[in-house]
Design a protein around this motif. Structure first.
Motif, PDB file in Angstrom:
ATOM      1  N   GLN A   1     -24.513 -16.334   1.460  1.00  0.00           N
ATOM      2  CA  GLN A   1     -24.718 -15.989   2.866  1.00  0.00           C
ATOM      3  C   GLN A   1     -23.451 -15.598   3.603  1.00  0.00           C
ATOM      4  O   GLN A   1     -23.526 -14.969   4.651  1.00  0.00           O
ATOM      5  CB  GLN A   1     -25.379 -17.169   3.598  1.00  0.00           C
ATOM      6  N   CYS A   2     -22.266 -15.967   3.077  1.00  0.00           N
ATOM      7  CA  CYS A   2     -21.038 -15.745   3.847  1.00  0.00           C
ATOM      8  C   CYS A   2     -20.153 -14.639   3.286  1.00  0.00           C
ATOM      9  O   CYS A   2     -19.343 -14.072   4.012  1.00  0.00           O
ATOM     10  CB  CYS A   2     -20.235 -17.040   3.952  1.00  0.00           C
ATOM     11  N   GLY A   3     -20.276 -14.334   1.994  1.00  0.00           N
ATOM     12  CA  GLY A   3     -19.487 -13.255   1.407  1.00  0.00           C
ATOM     13  C   GLY A   3     -18.078 -13.628   1.001  1.00  0.00           C
ATOM     14  O   GLY A   3     -17.335 -12.778   0.514  1.00  0.00           O
ATOM     15  N   ALA A   4     -17.675 -14.912   1.174  1.00  0.00           N
ATOM     16  CA  ALA A   4     -16.298 -15.297   0.831  1.00  0.00           C
ATOM     17  C   ALA A   4     -16.025 -15.159  -0.656  1.00  0.00           C
ATOM     18  O   ALA A   4     -14.868 -15.018  -1.064  1.00  0.00           O
ATOM     19  CB  ALA A   4     -16.026 -16.728   1.279  1.00  0.00           C
ATOM     20  N   CYS A   5     -17.075 -15.195  -1.490  1.00  0.00           N
ATOM     21  CA  CYS A   5     -16.890 -15.157  -2.947  1.00  0.00           C
ATOM     22  C   CYS A   5     -17.068 -13.753  -3.524  1.00  0.00           C
ATOM     23  O   CYS A   5     -17.221 -13.610  -4.738  1.00  0.00           O
ATOM     24  CB  CYS A   5     -17.887 -16.107  -3.609  1.00  0.00           C
ATOM     25  N   THR A   6     -17.028 -12.728  -2.686  1.00  0.00           N
ATOM     26  CA  THR A   6     -17.264 -11.364  -3.157  1.00  0.00           C
ATOM     27  C   THR A   6     -16.218 -10.922  -4.170  1.00  0.00           C
ATOM     28  O   THR A   6     -15.013 -11.084  -3.954  1.00  0.00           O
ATOM     29  CB  THR A   6     -17.266 -10.380  -1.969  1.00  0.00           C
ATOM     30  N   VAL A   7     -16.683 -10.384  -5.280  1.00  0.00           N
ATOM     31  CA  VAL A   7     -15.817  -9.745  -6.280  1.00  0.00           C
ATOM     32  C   VAL A   7     -16.441  -8.407  -6.641  1.00  0.00           C
ATOM     33  O   VAL A   7     -17.561  -8.086  -6.226  1.00  0.00           O
ATOM     34  CB  VAL A   7     -15.661 -10.624  -7.544  1.00  0.00           C
ATOM     35  N   LEU A   8     -15.722  -7.616  -7.411  1.00  0.00           N
ATOM     36  CA  LEU A   8     -16.210  -6.315  -7.851  1.00  0.00           C
ATOM     37  C   LEU A   8     -16.571  -6.389  -9.326  1.00  0.00           C
ATOM     38  O   LEU A   8     -15.794  -6.895 -10.139  1.00  0.00           O
ATOM     39  CB  LEU A   8     -15.148  -5.243  -7.629  1.00  0.00           C
TER      40      LEU A   8
ATOM     41  N   PRO B   1     -10.151 -12.729   1.138  1.00  0.00           N
ATOM     42  CA  PRO B   1     -10.341 -12.110  -0.181  1.00  0.00           C
ATOM     43  C   PRO B   1     -11.698 -11.425  -0.322  1.00  0.00           C
ATOM     44  O   PRO B   1     -11.784 -10.307  -0.846  1.00  0.00           O
ATOM     45  CB  PRO B   1     -10.199 -13.294  -1.139  1.00  0.00           C
ATOM     46  N   GLY B   2     -12.751 -12.084   0.161  1.00  0.00           N
ATOM     47  CA  GLY B   2     -14.075 -11.463   0.109  1.00  0.00           C
ATOM     48  C   GLY B   2     -14.167 -10.260   1.022  1.00  0.00           C
ATOM     49  O   GLY B   2     -14.799  -9.247   0.674  1.00  0.00           O
ATOM     50  N   GLN B   3     -13.551 -10.332   2.194  1.00  0.00           N
ATOM     51  CA  GLN B   3     -13.546  -9.194   3.118  1.00  0.00           C
ATOM     52  C   GLN B   3     -12.861  -7.984   2.473  1.00  0.00           C
ATOM     53  O   GLN B   3     -13.358  -6.849   2.551  1.00  0.00           O
ATOM     54  CB  GLN B   3     -12.803  -9.568   4.408  1.00  0.00           C
ATOM     55  N   ILE B   4     -11.729  -8.217   1.833  1.00  0.00           N
ATOM     56  CA  ILE B   4     -10.977  -7.112   1.230  1.00  0.00           C
ATOM     57  C   ILE B   4     -11.748  -6.500   0.067  1.00  0.00           C
ATOM     58  O   ILE B   4     -11.835  -5.271  -0.057  1.00  0.00           O
ATOM     59  CB  ILE B   4      -9.580  -7.601   0.800  1.00  0.00           C
ATOM     60  N   CYS B   5     -12.320  -7.343  -0.792  1.00  0.00           N
ATOM     61  CA  CYS B   5     -13.094  -6.807  -1.914  1.00  0.00           C
ATOM     62  C   CYS B   5     -14.290  -6.003  -1.415  1.00  0.00           C
ATOM     63  O   CYS B   5     -14.612  -4.936  -1.960  1.00  0.00           O
ATOM     64  CB  CYS B   5     -13.552  -7.937  -2.831  1.00  0.00           C
ATOM     65  N   SER B   6     -14.951  -6.478  -0.373  1.00  0.00           N
ATOM     66  CA  SER B   6     -16.067  -5.726   0.197  1.00  0.00           C
ATOM     67  C   SER B   6     -15.587  -4.411   0.794  1.00  0.00           C
ATOM     68  O   SER B   6     -16.246  -3.379   0.654  1.00  0.00           O
ATOM     69  CB  SER B   6     -16.781  -6.553   1.267  1.00  0.00           C
ATOM     70  N   ALA B   7     -14.458  -4.442   1.475  1.00  0.00           N
ATOM     71  CA  ALA B   7     -13.939  -3.224   2.093  1.00  0.00           C
ATOM     72  C   ALA B   7     -13.600  -2.168   1.038  1.00  0.00           C
ATOM     73  O   ALA B   7     -13.862  -0.976   1.230  1.00  0.00           O
ATOM     74  CB  ALA B   7     -12.702  -3.546   2.933  1.00  0.00           C
ATOM     75  N   VAL B   8     -13.027  -2.598  -0.086  1.00  0.00           N
ATOM     76  CA  VAL B   8     -12.730  -1.662  -1.174  1.00  0.00           C
ATOM     77  C   VAL B   8     -14.022  -1.012  -1.660  1.00  0.00           C
ATOM     78  O   VAL B   8     -14.084   0.205  -1.890  1.00  0.00           O
ATOM     79  CB  VAL B   8     -12.009  -2.389  -2.326  1.00  0.00           C
ATOM     80  N   ALA B   9     -15.079  -1.814  -1.789  1.00  0.00           N
ATOM     81  CA  ALA B   9     -16.370  -1.278  -2.234  1.00  0.00           C
ATOM     82  C   ALA B   9     -16.980  -0.366  -1.186  1.00  0.00           C
ATOM     83  O   ALA B   9     -17.588   0.661  -1.515  1.00  0.00           O
ATOM     84  CB  ALA B   9     -17.318  -2.421  -2.567  1.00  0.00           C
ATOM     85  N   VAL B  10     -16.830  -0.708   0.092  1.00  0.00           N
ATOM     86  CA  VAL B  10     -17.378   0.114   1.171  1.00  0.00           C
ATOM     87  C   VAL B  10     -16.777   1.519   1.133  1.00  0.00           C
ATOM     88  O   VAL B  10     -17.479   2.527   1.278  1.00  0.00           O
ATOM     89  CB  VAL B  10     -17.127  -0.556   2.539  1.00  0.00           C
ATOM     90  N   LEU B  11     -15.483   1.604   0.945  1.00  0.00           N
ATOM     91  CA  LEU B  11     -14.820   2.909   0.892  1.00  0.00           C
ATOM     92  C   LEU B  11     -15.363   3.755  -0.260  1.00  0.00           C
ATOM     93  O   LEU B  11     -15.587   4.960  -0.122  1.00  0.00           O
ATOM     94  CB  LEU B  11     -13.309   2.719   0.753  1.00  0.00           C
ATOM     95  N   GLU B  12     -15.607   3.110  -1.394  1.00  0.00           N
ATOM     96  CA  GLU B  12     -16.131   3.837  -2.542  1.00  0.00           C
ATOM     97  C   GLU B  12     -17.588   4.217  -2.322  1.00  0.00           C
ATOM     98  O   GLU B  12     -18.019   5.326  -2.679  1.00  0.00           O
ATOM     99  CB  GLU B  12     -15.988   2.980  -3.803  1.00  0.00           C
TER     100      GLU B  12
ATOM    101  N   GLY C   1     -22.353  -8.403   5.600  1.00  0.00           N
ATOM    102  CA  GLY C   1     -22.569  -9.529   4.693  1.00  0.00           C
ATOM    103  C   GLY C   1     -21.361 -10.428   4.539  1.00  0.00           C
ATOM    104  O   GLY C   1     -21.441 -11.446   3.842  1.00  0.00           O
ATOM    105  N   ASN C   2     -20.263 -10.082   5.180  1.00  0.00           N
ATOM    106  CA  ASN C   2     -19.036 -10.888   5.112  1.00  0.00           C
ATOM    107  C   ASN C   2     -18.771 -11.498   6.472  1.00  0.00           C
ATOM    108  O   ASN C   2     -18.502 -10.776   7.440  1.00  0.00           O
ATOM    109  CB  ASN C   2     -17.843 -10.043   4.670  1.00  0.00           C
ATOM    110  N   LEU C   3     -18.850 -12.799   6.559  1.00  0.00           N
ATOM    111  CA  LEU C   3     -18.690 -13.502   7.831  1.00  0.00           C
ATOM    112  C   LEU C   3     -17.260 -13.991   8.014  1.00  0.00           C
ATOM    113  O   LEU C   3     -16.614 -14.423   7.057  1.00  0.00           O
ATOM    114  CB  LEU C   3     -19.645 -14.690   7.903  1.00  0.00           C
ATOM    115  N   CYS C   4     -16.797 -13.925   9.260  1.00  0.00           N
ATOM    116  CA  CYS C   4     -15.462 -14.411   9.618  1.00  0.00           C
ATOM    117  C   CYS C   4     -15.628 -15.393  10.759  1.00  0.00           C
ATOM    118  O   CYS C   4     -15.928 -15.005  11.888  1.00  0.00           O
ATOM    119  CB  CYS C   4     -14.550 -13.256  10.031  1.00  0.00           C
ATOM    120  N   ARG C   5     -15.437 -16.673  10.478  1.00  0.00           N
ATOM    121  CA  ARG C   5     -15.614 -17.692  11.511  1.00  0.00           C
ATOM    122  C   ARG C   5     -14.531 -17.599  12.578  1.00  0.00           C
ATOM    123  O   ARG C   5     -14.703 -18.099  13.694  1.00  0.00           O
ATOM    124  CB  ARG C   5     -15.617 -19.081  10.884  1.00  0.00           C
TER     125      ARG C   5
END
Length: 246
Positions: free
Chosen positions: A107-114, A174-185, A220-224
């Protein structure tokens, strides 16, 4: 002769005029506490049923099996219980603690990897499901030299997050950055989101990353800490360098 018999001098149950004594505040509170304590105690009755035999026993561990994973360009031969999540394999077995465990429920996206370039929540998938696939964690985005990562070796998204202060406590970063890399692609390949309009598609088929596009794709990536405006700004900077900003 008085109507009421006189009270004994030391009789706490009677007033001086012989009438019943009013309960004191302390006495009332003591009585209330005693009553509450009595109700809180477990009561046994003749009809009470004993606890079910063998209830809530922990599940037995399945035998470990060999698992081969490719993480950040390196092969790893592991022995894992089949139900170990990819997140736990990364953190607890391999010590790659850059990937964070937040909610552990996807639910939070902190564990996002590619995985093969696509982002996933590593807490919702098993490690054995990704044999033969290319897994990239936050540790694999930068190019280290002799184990040291300098600013020039950072991934453009990592550098942009630093430049725009796109984090505060850093736990979700870390999850935000991995998601952002995927978003650009995803945008480069023309993959639409829920807010993509035909006007957002460029001549090359890419989706222009407006602020609304970025917010939707990063939802999908939450920032408290609430660093969302700076996160959006960092992603737009990287998108602009590739000419893919709206």
């Amino acid at each position: 002769m008085s109507e009421h018999p006189s009270a004994a001098p030391n009789d706490p149950s009677r007033e001086s005029d012989g009438s019943p004594a009013r309960p004191s505040r302390r006495g009332f509170l003591q009585s209330a506490v005693a009553a509450a304590s009595a109700f809180a105690l477990p009561h046994e009755s003749a009809g009470a049923r004993p606890p079910a035999q063998g209830a809530a026993r922990p599940a037995a561990l399945a035998p470990a099996r060999p698992v081969s994973l490719n993480i950040n360009g390196k092969p790893y031969a592991l022995s894992l219980e089949p139900r170990v999540t990819l997140l736990d394999a990364l953190r607890e077995v391999l010590g790659l603690t850059g990937t964070k465990k937040g909610c552990d429920r996807g639910q939070c996206g902190a564990c996002t990897v590619l995985v093969n370039g696509r982002r996933i929540n590593s807490c919702l998938t098993l490690a054995i499901m990704h044999e033969g696939e290319a897994i990239t964690t936050i540790e694999g985005l930068a190019h280290a030299h002799d184990g040291v990562v300098d600013r020039a070796a950072l991934h453009p998204v990592q550098a942009a997050f630093l430049e725009h202060d796109a984090f505060q406590c850093g736990y979700c970063t870390p999850g935000q950055i991995c998601s952002a890399v995927a978003v650009l692609e995803e945008a480069r390949r023309g993959m639409p989101s829920a807010v993509t309009s035909p006007a957002a598609l460029g001549n090359d088929g890419a989706v222009a990353l407006t602020e609304d596009e970025i917010r939707e794709r990063m939802s999908g990536n939450l920032c408290r800490c609430g660093a969302y405006p700076n996160i959006v700004a960092a992603i737009r900077v990287v998108a602009a360098k590739s000419g893919n900003v709206g």
